[in-house]
Design a protein around this motif. Structure first.
Motif, PDB file in Angstrom:
ATOM      1  N   LYS A 196       0.823  -1.195   0.000  1.00  0.00           N
ATOM      2  CA  LYS A 196       0.000   0.000   0.000  1.00  0.00           C
ATOM      3  C   LYS A 196       0.866   1.257   0.000  1.00  0.00           C
ATOM      4  O   LYS A 196       2.070   1.206   0.243  1.00  0.00           O
ATOM      5  CB  LYS A 196      -0.929  -0.009   1.208  1.00  0.00           C
ATOM      6  N   THR A 197       0.220   2.381  -0.255  1.00  0.00           N
ATOM      7  CA  THR A 197       0.895   3.673  -0.253  1.00  0.00           C
ATOM      8  C   THR A 197       0.244   4.572   0.789  1.00  0.00           C
ATOM      9  O   THR A 197      -0.993   4.660   0.837  1.00  0.00           O
ATOM     10  CB  THR A 197       0.787   4.349  -1.637  1.00  0.00           C
ATOM     11  N   PRO A 198       1.022   5.238   1.641  1.00  0.00           N
ATOM     12  CA  PRO A 198       0.423   6.133   2.642  1.00  0.00           C
ATOM     13  C   PRO A 198      -0.384   7.257   1.990  1.00  0.00           C
ATOM     14  O   PRO A 198      -0.040   7.751   0.914  1.00  0.00           O
ATOM     15  CB  PRO A 198       1.633   6.696   3.394  1.00  0.00           C
ATOM     16  N   VAL A 199      -1.454   7.650   2.671  1.00  0.00           N
ATOM     17  CA  VAL A 199      -2.294   8.763   2.243  1.00  0.00           C
ATOM     18  C   VAL A 199      -1.983   9.957   3.143  1.00  0.00           C
ATOM     19  O   VAL A 199      -1.865   9.810   4.365  1.00  0.00           O
ATOM     20  CB  VAL A 199      -3.786   8.394   2.344  1.00  0.00           C
ATOM     21  N   PHE A 200      -1.858  11.149   2.555  1.00  0.00           N
ATOM     22  CA  PHE A 200      -1.544  12.353   3.325  1.00  0.00           C
ATOM     23  C   PHE A 200      -2.628  13.406   3.130  1.00  0.00           C
ATOM     24  O   PHE A 200      -3.036  13.685   1.996  1.00  0.00           O
ATOM     25  CB  PHE A 200      -0.178  12.919   2.915  1.00  0.00           C
ATOM     26  N   ILE A 201      -3.088  13.964   4.245  1.00  0.00           N
ATOM     27  CA  ILE A 201      -4.141  14.983   4.219  1.00  0.00           C
ATOM     28  C   ILE A 201      -3.694  16.150   5.094  1.00  0.00           C
ATOM     29  O   ILE A 201      -3.498  15.983   6.303  1.00  0.00           O
ATOM     30  CB  ILE A 201      -5.471  14.421   4.774  1.00  0.00           C
ATOM     31  N   GLN A 202      -3.505  17.326   4.490  1.00  0.00           N
ATOM     32  CA  GLN A 202      -3.098  18.513   5.237  1.00  0.00           C
ATOM     33  C   GLN A 202      -4.331  19.380   5.497  1.00  0.00           C
ATOM     34  O   GLN A 202      -4.882  19.978   4.572  1.00  0.00           O
ATOM     35  CB  GLN A 202      -2.043  19.306   4.467  1.00  0.00           C
ATOM     36  N   LEU A 203      -4.763  19.427   6.763  1.00  0.00           N
ATOM     37  CA  LEU A 203      -5.935  20.216   7.135  1.00  0.00           C
ATOM     38  C   LEU A 203      -5.560  21.554   7.753  1.00  0.00           C
ATOM     39  O   LEU A 203      -6.367  22.484   7.756  1.00  0.00           O
ATOM     40  CB  LEU A 203      -6.808  19.430   8.124  1.00  0.00           C
ATOM     41  N   HIS A 204      -4.362  21.644   8.318  1.00  0.00           N
ATOM     42  CA  HIS A 204      -3.944  22.871   9.005  1.00  0.00           C
ATOM     43  C   HIS A 204      -3.190  23.772   8.031  1.00  0.00           C
ATOM     44  O   HIS A 204      -2.186  23.366   7.459  1.00  0.00           O
ATOM     45  CB  HIS A 204      -3.046  22.528  10.198  1.00  0.00           C
ATOM     46  N   HIS A 205      -3.702  24.984   7.841  1.00  0.00           N
ATOM     47  CA  HIS A 205      -3.071  25.935   6.925  1.00  0.00           C
ATOM     48  C   HIS A 205      -2.976  27.282   7.633  1.00  0.00           C
ATOM     49  O   HIS A 205      -3.921  28.076   7.603  1.00  0.00           O
ATOM     50  CB  HIS A 205      -3.869  26.061   5.627  1.00  0.00           C
ATOM     51  N   ASP A 206      -1.851  27.538   8.266  1.00  0.00           N
ATOM     52  CA  ASP A 206      -1.620  28.797   8.963  1.00  0.00           C
ATOM     53  C   ASP A 206      -0.767  29.698   8.084  1.00  0.00           C
ATOM     54  O   ASP A 206       0.325  29.296   7.669  1.00  0.00           O
ATOM     55  CB  ASP A 206      -0.890  28.556  10.290  1.00  0.00           C
ATOM     56  N   SER A 207      -1.253  30.891   7.798  1.00  0.00           N
ATOM     57  CA  SER A 207      -0.453  31.831   7.032  1.00  0.00           C
ATOM     58  C   SER A 207       0.623  32.427   7.926  1.00  0.00           C
ATOM     59  O   SER A 207       0.498  32.457   9.153  1.00  0.00           O
ATOM     60  CB  SER A 207      -1.338  32.956   6.480  1.00  0.00           C
ATOM     61  N   ALA A 208       1.675  32.927   7.294  1.00  0.00           N
ATOM     62  CA  ALA A 208       2.759  33.568   8.046  1.00  0.00           C
ATOM     63  C   ALA A 208       2.228  34.754   8.838  1.00  0.00           C
ATOM     64  O   ALA A 208       2.650  35.002   9.978  1.00  0.00           O
ATOM     65  CB  ALA A 208       3.864  34.006   7.088  1.00  0.00           C
ATOM     66  N   GLU A 209       1.269  35.488   8.289  1.00  0.00           N
ATOM     67  CA  GLU A 209       0.717  36.652   8.990  1.00  0.00           C
ATOM     68  C   GLU A 209      -0.119  36.231  10.191  1.00  0.00           C
ATOM     69  O   GLU A 209      -0.087  36.874  11.237  1.00  0.00           O
ATOM     70  CB  GLU A 209      -0.128  37.498   8.025  1.00  0.00           C
ATOM     71  N   HIS A 210      -0.860  35.140  10.063  1.00  0.00           N
ATOM     72  CA  HIS A 210      -1.655  34.653  11.191  1.00  0.00           C
ATOM     73  C   HIS A 210      -0.741  34.218  12.335  1.00  0.00           C
ATOM     74  O   HIS A 210      -1.005  34.507  13.509  1.00  0.00           O
ATOM     75  CB  HIS A 210      -2.544  33.488  10.748  1.00  0.00           C
ATOM     76  N   ILE A 211       0.336  33.525  11.996  1.00  0.00           N
ATOM     77  CA  ILE A 211       1.301  33.100  13.016  1.00  0.00           C
ATOM     78  C   ILE A 211       1.917  34.320  13.684  1.00  0.00           C
ATOM     79  O   ILE A 211       2.050  34.373  14.911  1.00  0.00           O
ATOM     80  CB  ILE A 211       2.390  32.211  12.382  1.00  0.00           C
TER      81      ILE A 211
END
Length: 330
Positions: A2-17
């Motif tokens: 099998k192949t791992p599945v990747f899901i990126q849910l967190h998206h923080d902009s540089a300005e938000h940080i």
């Protein structure tokens, strides 16, 4: 394979940080003063420094928890549902969870961390070792909300084993921990046999606690002071390393270790669009690590909706333990 599945849910902009960090730096001096969330301790260098901390003689939690898993793994395997989806919260290098694959025999492994980029190489390596195991990497900042994607395991995929080792629950205040544990309870879903396997650091002698967070080699000091470089990079502050010292203390009233950066002289920190004056001895609060008793944390789990937990510690009697691993059925 099998192949791992990747899901990126967190998206923080540089300005938000940047805004989050500035808000902490400008917090009212009374009562708490300036703060930086402990999640910012773990950049690439910070994560390597923390791995070094776990090898220090003073830092007992990692090896004590590992000894508990080794001593009681077979018993845990009898109460944890076989073939469950193992959801690893704050997976990091996935080492703790992977070390239990042999005894827990999960049907699916979901590694949750703030960025899937941290997980790619590790999950690729795990897939070669476990070619038939479904692997999912989820990029999620669950310090705010634990909202797992459908790929983490639908109800028809069987029970869910939420895994939160390493006493990371101590970074939450008791009120925050209750909110988080209620979210974990909801994430367990409706399938019978689901639950939470969690590591909890217990109250002990203040000298032992403080040594664990202020080691003789100064590795924890470097881990904490690395935030100075990170603030300069992300906010544009003009912090100087020589102006700040690491300090750790056990706050008996709050039952927590606190880490601070302490100003060594009167100074003014500047950044584009802002500034703040610090008096000599004034602090930036960088981390809390709450310590629990077994009865106290068991009560917290019940309030969150879990059943009465099973408890394993590093001592012959639970009350004498320095660290606990708990299984709480949902």
């Amino acid at each position: 394979m099998k192949t791992p599945v990747f899901i990126q849910l967190h998206h923080d902009s540089a300005e938000h940080i940047r805004q989050e960090l500035v808000l902490g730096l400008t917090a009212n001096p009374q009562p708490g003063g300036a703060t930086v969330s402990p999640k910012f301790l773990y950049d690439a260098l910070g994560s390597r420094l923390f791995e070094a901390i776990t090898e220090l003689p003073e830092y007992y939690p990692t090896r004590t928890e590992a000894a508990i898993f080794k001593a009681h793994a077979e018993v845990m395997a009898r109460v944890v549902p076989p073939g469950a989806t193992l959801i690893d919260l704050g997976a990091g290098n996935c080492g703790k969870a992977a070390g239990l694959f042999g005894v827990l025999a999960p049907s699916r492994y979901v590694a949750v961390d703030i960025s899937v980029d941290f997980l790619r190489a590790t999950l690729a390596s795990l897939q070669r070792q476990y070619p038939a195991l479904t692997l999912v990497g989820v990029g999620l900042d669950f310090s705010h909300t634990l909202a797992l994607p459908p790929e983490a395991g639908a109800p028809d995929a069987g029970p869910r084993l939420l895994f939160y080792p390493g006493s990371s629950i101590g970074n939450f205040t008791p009120a925050q921990a209750l909110v988080f544990l209620r979210q974990v309870r909801a994430a367990c879903g409706p399938v019978a046999g689901s639950g939470l396997l969690i590591g909890v650091d217990l109250v002990k002698d203040a000298a032992e606690l403080e040594a664990a967070y202020d080691d003789a080699l100064g590795v924890t000091a470097a881990f904490n002071r690395n935030l100075i470089y990170k603030l300069n990079r992300l906010v544009g502050t003009d912090l100087r390393l020589a102006d700040w010292a690491h300090h750790a203390l056990f706050n008996h009233m709050e039952s927590r270790i606190e880490m601070h950066l302490v100003a060594q002289r009167d100074l003014t920190v500047q950044w584009p669009g802002g500034r703040r004056a610090f008096s000599r001895g004034e602090r930036i609060h960088t981390e809390n690590s709450y310590k629990w008793t077994v009865p106290g944390f068991s009560q917290l789990l019940r309030e969150a909706g879990f059943a009465e937990p099973l408890v394993w510690t590093d001592a012959p009697t639970v009350d004498a333990g320095r660290f606990a691993v708990m299984w709480a059925g949902a």
